[in-house]
Design a protein around this motif. Structure first.
Motif, PDB file in Angstrom:
ATOM      1  N   LEU A  14      -9.782  -3.807  -0.673  1.00 49.84           N
ATOM      2  CA  LEU A  14     -10.959  -3.033  -1.163  1.00 49.84           C
ATOM      3  C   LEU A  14     -11.772  -2.125  -0.306  1.00 49.84           C
ATOM      4  N   GLU A  15     -12.232  -3.063   0.770  1.00 47.04           N
ATOM      5  CA  GLU A  15     -13.043  -2.639   1.902  1.00 47.04           C
ATOM      6  C   GLU A  15     -12.160  -1.501   2.542  1.00 47.04           C
ATOM      7  N   ASP A  16     -10.921  -1.566   2.810  1.00 47.02           N
ATOM      8  CA  ASP A  16     -10.017  -0.668   3.647  1.00 47.02           C
ATOM      9  C   ASP A  16      -9.866   0.558   2.642  1.00 47.02           C
ATOM     10  N   GLU A  17      -9.714   0.492   1.493  1.00 47.97           N
ATOM     11  CA  GLU A  17      -9.926   1.603   0.711  1.00 47.97           C
ATOM     12  C   GLU A  17     -11.192   2.456   0.729  1.00 47.97           C
ATOM     13  N   GLN A  18     -12.152   1.513   0.490  1.00 46.70           N
ATOM     14  CA  GLN A  18     -13.458   2.088   0.659  1.00 46.70           C
ATOM     15  C   GLN A  18     -13.930   3.028   1.881  1.00 46.70           C
ATOM     16  N   LYS A  19     -13.232   2.355   3.010  1.00 44.45           N
ATOM     17  CA  LYS A  19     -13.402   3.223   4.254  1.00 44.45           C
ATOM     18  C   LYS A  19     -12.681   4.361   4.274  1.00 44.45           C
ATOM     19  N   LYS A  23     -14.312   8.188   4.676  1.00 42.38           N
ATOM     20  CA  LYS A  23     -13.568   9.028   5.959  1.00 42.38           C
ATOM     21  C   LYS A  23     -13.069  10.171   5.487  1.00 42.38           C
ATOM     22  N   THR A  24     -12.418  10.389   4.443  1.00 39.46           N
ATOM     23  CA  THR A  24     -12.047  11.428   3.657  1.00 39.46           C
ATOM     24  C   THR A  24     -12.972  12.428   3.158  1.00 39.46           C
ATOM     25  N   SER A  25     -13.869  11.841   2.915  1.00 39.56           N
ATOM     26  CA  SER A  25     -15.048  12.402   2.123  1.00 39.56           C
ATOM     27  C   SER A  25     -16.069  13.113   3.277  1.00 39.56           C
ATOM     28  N   GLN A  26     -16.108  12.359   4.355  1.00 38.04           N
ATOM     29  CA  GLN A  26     -16.734  13.061   5.483  1.00 38.04           C
ATOM     30  C   GLN A  26     -16.103  14.075   5.977  1.00 38.04           C
ATOM     31  N   LEU A  59     -10.485  16.634  -6.625  1.00 41.32           N
ATOM     32  CA  LEU A  59      -9.929  15.581  -6.192  1.00 41.32           C
ATOM     33  C   LEU A  59     -11.109  14.619  -5.589  1.00 41.32           C
ATOM     34  N   ARG A  60     -12.168  15.233  -4.967  1.00 41.87           N
ATOM     35  CA  ARG A  60     -13.560  14.798  -4.614  1.00 41.87           C
ATOM     36  C   ARG A  60     -13.929  13.893  -5.763  1.00 41.87           C
ATOM     37  N   ASP A  61     -13.978  14.517  -6.827  1.00 43.18           N
ATOM     38  CA  ASP A  61     -14.753  13.834  -7.968  1.00 43.18           C
ATOM     39  C   ASP A  61     -14.020  12.855  -8.186  1.00 43.18           C
ATOM     40  N   ARG A  62     -12.661  12.882  -8.359  1.00 47.22           N
ATOM     41  CA  ARG A  62     -11.769  11.397  -8.576  1.00 47.22           C
ATOM     42  C   ARG A  62     -12.114  10.571  -7.759  1.00 47.22           C
ATOM     43  N   GLU A  63     -12.109  10.784  -6.417  1.00 45.47           N
ATOM     44  CA  GLU A  63     -12.217   9.884  -5.213  1.00 45.47           C
ATOM     45  C   GLU A  63     -13.787   9.229  -5.659  1.00 45.47           C
ATOM     46  N   LYS A  64     -14.739  10.070  -5.799  1.00 45.87           N
ATOM     47  CA  LYS A  64     -16.136   9.274  -6.091  1.00 45.87           C
ATOM     48  C   LYS A  64     -15.912   8.288  -7.282  1.00 45.87           C
ATOM     49  N   PHE A  65     -15.313   8.634  -8.432  1.00 46.71           N
ATOM     50  CA  PHE A  65     -15.034   7.836  -9.464  1.00 46.71           C
ATOM     51  C   PHE A  65     -14.386   6.343  -8.838  1.00 46.71           C
ATOM     52  N   LEU A  66     -13.402   6.504  -8.105  1.00 51.59           N
ATOM     53  CA  LEU A  66     -12.620   5.379  -7.412  1.00 51.59           C
ATOM     54  C   LEU A  66     -13.508   4.608  -6.564  1.00 51.59           C
TER      55      LEU A  66
END
Length: 145
Positions: A14-19, A23-26, A59-66
């Motif tokens: 979970l923490e790896d995916e969160q990081k 990073k992708t968002s930044q 894509l960013r919206d989906r990533e925010k949801f995840l």
């Protein structure tokens, strides 16, 4: 009941995916802020760029949801309820949690929800909102389902 070792492994996933998502968002934000628009381009180029930008936003919206689902899973892990199905209360298997740590349903409840969703689609009513665990139709990542 998950062992401490299993909990640590799920937390690490979970923490790896969160990081990764942060990073992708930044990187996406930095790119969009520094991206220069070429003036005088033809309408096809502009349309293509707008379509790419629209796709990027989805894509960013989906990533925010995840990301929200990851935060929720981390909270459930801390509370000790991550391996309890929110529908029936039965245990969620460790292998399922390791493969998809943001899941909230045991495999039986998930399969039942998917059957109900498919029945709704086949009857022409469209998908039932809230049954999908990933927030959309496409698979988001290898660890997503």
């Amino acid at each position: 009941m998950l062992s401490e070792k299993e909990k640590k492994q799920i937390r690490a996933v979970l923490e790896d995916e969160q990081k990764r998502l942060a990073k992708t968002s930044q990187n996406a934000l930095a790119y969009s802020m520094n991206h220069e628009r070429n003036i005088g381009r033809d309408s096809i180029d502009e349309s293509m760029e707008e379509e790419l930008f629209s796709t990027e936003l989805r894509l960013r919206d989906r990533e925010k949801f995840l990301l929200a689902k990851i935060v929720s899973a981390l909270e459930r892990l801390t509370e000790g309820t991550i391996d309890e199905c929110e529908s029936c209360g039965e245990p969620i298997g460790y292998k399922r949690l390791l493969a998809r740590p943001v899941t909230t349903l045991c495999i039986d409840c998930k399969e039942e929800a998917e059957r109900e969703e498919q029945a709704q689609v086949q009857h022409g009513r469209g998908p039932v909102v809230g049954l999908r665990e990933d927030g959309g139709g496409d698979e988001m990542a290898a660890s997503d389902e």
